[in-house]
Design a protein around this motif. Structure first.
Motif, short mmCIF file in Angstrom:
data_model
loop_
_atom_site.label_atom_id
_atom_site.label_comp_id
_atom_site.label_asym_id
_atom_site.label_seq_id
_atom_site.Cartn_x
_atom_site.Cartn_y
_atom_site.Cartn_z
N ALA A 404 0.75 -1.09 -0.02
CA ALA A 404 0.01 0.00 0.04
C ALA A 404 0.60 1.48 -0.03
N ILE A 405 2.05 1.15 0.85
CA ILE A 405 2.72 2.29 0.54
C ILE A 405 3.55 2.43 -0.77
N TYR A 406 4.19 1.44 -1.20
CA TYR A 406 4.93 1.29 -2.47
C TYR A 406 3.92 1.73 -3.74
N GLU A 407 2.67 1.37 -3.57
CA GLU A 407 1.81 1.87 -4.58
C GLU A 407 1.79 3.23 -4.96
N LEU A 408 2.13 4.13 -3.84
CA LEU A 408 1.97 5.53 -3.92
C LEU A 408 3.25 5.83 -4.65
N SER A 409 4.52 5.36 -4.27
CA SER A 409 5.45 5.96 -4.71
C SER A 409 5.84 5.32 -6.07
N ALA A 410 5.59 3.83 -6.59
CA ALA A 410 5.76 3.22 -7.43
C ALA A 410 5.18 4.12 -8.79
#
Length: 555
Positions: A404-410
């Protein structure tokens, strides 16, 4: 009677010279970034001579530099009531217009400032150039045009040369900036800021060794010139960031030089805040928490202190203090909230809801994620600060939360961590499903994982592990054709790297995995090919139970 007149004139002249000296001392204090000293000198001048328009203007500029807008405007308006050089205050009001994106009003004010200029006057043009440079919405083209007018009248005016150098630097014209700074220092060898700026140009070009040499030349001239130590601190900081192997030693040099800078400027609340901002940059959160608590003792009402306390308390594990401090700061409508405030609050809420085993309470995670999303909405590149937090969750096997965190940055192609974050995003989605029972996998999440690895291959076609993970994900999705295709691609690209790569135990293990997965995919449609791949696996790993049992079953 004649003697009395001469004496009176002498007194007036003496007072005028004293005033000029005081104003020059204030300007020197400003250049040395001793802003509290400068404010004190300027207030004394204004008190002694309220009609001094230039003192009001310069004091207004100090407050504007410190973002105390109301006080700046008060002094500009007071200056307009003065009888001496009141026109300069229109320039201050013009900069406020520029900050407010009202260029037409700014031009009108600058026109009022220059309409009664004498033929050989240049200061108005210099101050207008500086206003264009210092505005929160800088206009370097107009700054350069104004400063050229000053230099047409006085080609060797050192202040005009220094200022046009700053304008060229802001406009990314390094060559003309260098020439202007060099000429300014030649015209006035006491103008240390001009020589210092030559080092700033080298710092900007990442020539850190040469920049430091240049700054040390300034120190050799005057070891008490405070701003050069700030520049040294920032140079060591940038060097540490650009060359991580120097991080520890250069961060320490950065901190020691910044502390030296503080000893030569002032320890006001404003300078302490500048120090706090720098401590955030060099990640010295223990010192930041100490500084924040000292600032609270000095000034219990300045809200920005709660930002510093919130950041440092979070980094030092004082989660309750972090949440309260940041909530207290954010909830006040007049506070200038930035993306990092919401990031830290989101991180703190998630940490607060994490138990000793690393499991996160779902409502706490959602509350924290909501704040993190606010940060990204405010500043899309805030995602660059998410990677370490995502890795921490990943390391604790909180894969769905990490995803969920990486979905934002990716999703942000402009992020410097775009490639790395997509790798972790894809891996998180895979591991979040790998241990689930057959038929319970989240197919939509796994498709997102495949899409993440496709992005990785576009950004970095040589990242062969992407094919390995795509094969694994298609295994979970039971897509035999794409299992075969991606594992074959992994084998082909890895084999092309040569014998040295193929001899590595980790590589052998992955190729065995690939052969076994391809063999299993052929098992129901082409037994001959299935046996062929299982035998390839056994050639590399004769003790591989899965391959040997599969061959027996297929025969």
């Amino acid at each position: 009677m004649n003697k009395f007149k001469i004496f009176s004139i002498a007194l007036i002249a003496s007072a005028s010279v004293a005033k000029a000296q005081d104003l020059n001392q204030a300007k020197k204090a400003i250049d040395a970034e001793q802003f509290e000293k400068a404010k004190s000198l300027l207030k004394s001048i204004i008190k002694a001579k309220p009609s001094d328009g230039e003192a009001n203007f310069v004091l207004g500029n100090v407050y504007l530099n410190q973002s105390v807008i109301d006080s700046a405007k008060i002094y500009y308006l007071n200056g307009l009531e003065a009888s001496d050089k009141k026109n300069l205050n229109y320039i201050g009001l013009g900069q406020l217009d520029l900050d407010g994106k009202n260029a037409a009003s700014a031009q009108a004010n600058f026109g009022l400032a220059t309409k009664d200029m004498k033929r050989k006057d240049v200061n108005e043009f210099i101050y207008i150039g500086r206003a264009y440079i210092n505005s929160t919405n800088p206009d370097y083209t107009n700054a350069i045009a104004s400063l050229k007018r000053a230099l047409a009248i006085e080609p060797q005016n050192a202040t005009a040369l220094l200022t046009i150098g700053d304008a060229y630097y802001g406009a990314n014209n390094q060559n003309d900036a260098y020439k202007a700074y060099r000429d300014a220092f030649t015209a006035d060898p006491t103008l240390l800021r001009a020589k210092m700026q030559l080092g700033v140009l080298l710092k900007g070009a990442k020539s850190y060794d040469e920049a430091i040499k240049s700054f040390n030349e300034v120190i050799a001239i005057d070891a008490n010139y405070g701003p050069v130590y700030r520049e040294l601190a920032e140079t060591y900081y940038k060097w540490a960031r650009n060359k991580p192997s120097t991080r520890q030693i250069n961060y320490q040099k950065a901190i020691s030089n910044y502390e030296k800078y503080l000893t030569l400027t002032d320890y006001s609340i404003n300078s302490r805040m500048r120090h706090a901002d720098f401590l955030i940059l060099v990640e010295d959160y223990k010192a930041l928490e100490v500084e924040a608590n000292k600032m609270i003792e000095l000034d219990k009402v300045n809200p920005r202190i709660y930002r510093y306390l919130g950041y440092s308390a979070y980094e030092n594990g004082n989660i309750d203090v972090a949440i309260k401090s940041l909530e207290d700061y954010i909830k006040v409508p007049t506070n200038k909230v930035i993306a990092k405030d919401y990031l830290y609050l989101g991180f703190a809420r998630i940490k607060k809801g994490t138990d000793a085993t690393g499991v996160i309470e779902p409502t706490a995670f959602e509350a924290g994620l909501k704040d993190i999303k606010k940060a990204v909405e405010m500043e899309p590149l805030a995602v660059e600060d998410l990677g370490d937090f995502g890795k921490e969750l990943f390391g604790k096997k909180q894969y769905s939360q990490a995803a969920a965190i990486y979905e934002l940055s990716a999703s942000n192609l402009e992020s410097k961590n775009y490639l790395n974050d997509n790798v972790y995003y894809g891996i998180s989605l895979y591991y979040g499903n790998a241990n689930k029972a057959a038929g319970t996998h989240d197919a939509a999440a796994l498709e997102k994982g495949i899409a993440a690895f496709d992005k990785v291959l576009v950004a970095s076609p040589t990242y062969d592990e992407a094919y390995l993970y795509k094969g694994r994900i298609y295994n979970l999705l039971n897509n035999d054709d794409l299992i075969i295709k991606n594992y074959e691609e992994y084998i082909t690209k890895t084999t092309a790297k040569g014998a040295e790569e193929l001899a590595k135990p980790a590589t052998v293990k992955k190729i065995v995995e690939a052969y076994n997965s391809i063999g299993a995919s052929y098992a129901n449609t082409d037994k001959t090919k299935a046996i062929e791949y299982f035998n390839k696996s056994l050639a590399l790993d004769p003790a591989n139970t899965y391959a040997s049992q599969s061959v027996k079953a297929l025969k």
